[in-house]
Design a protein around this motif. Structure first.
Motif: not given
Ligand SMILES: [Cu+2]
Length: 106
Positions: A55-56, A92, A94-95, A98
């Motif tokens: 997922f992103h 992002c 989640i990350h 990014m």
């Molecule tokens: Cu991501």
């Protein structure tokens, strides 16, 4: 009569506006955006397809365009229309590594 002419004129303007809008792609691949810096025009649309198997969650807190696309999986694409000029930082949730920028030009 005048109203009818005005209405068809406004319709033509809207049509011309939507025809000149361009769609750009910024994919997510291997925890990176496929484009680091993107230049678009006001009214253009950017699609954010997820090419990763996880997922992103693409979002922006830049005042010219605040959005949060929510988390979405591989093969899904979300689109954002940029209707105001300015420099947009896209990240992002989640990350944290990014990041990319969208330069929306008038
Ligand atoms: Cu991501």
């Amino acid at each position: 009569m005048f109203r009818r002419i005005l209405a068809s004129f406004l319709f033509a303007v809207c049509l011309a506006g939507s025809l000149s809008a361009v769609e750009h792609e910024v994919g997510q691949k291997e925890k990176k955006f496929t484009v680091e810096n993107l230049k678009v025009k006001v009214g253009d649309v950017v699609s954010f397809p997820n090419y990763d198997s996880f997922f992103h969650n693409i979002y922006s807190l830049s005042s010219e365009k605040i959005f949060d696309l929510g988390s979405y999986s591989q093969g899904q694409t979300k689109k954002v229309k940029f209707d105001k000029a300015g420099k947009i930082l896209v990240e992002c949730a989640i990350h944290p590594g990014m990041k990319m920028t969208i330069d929306v030009q008038p």
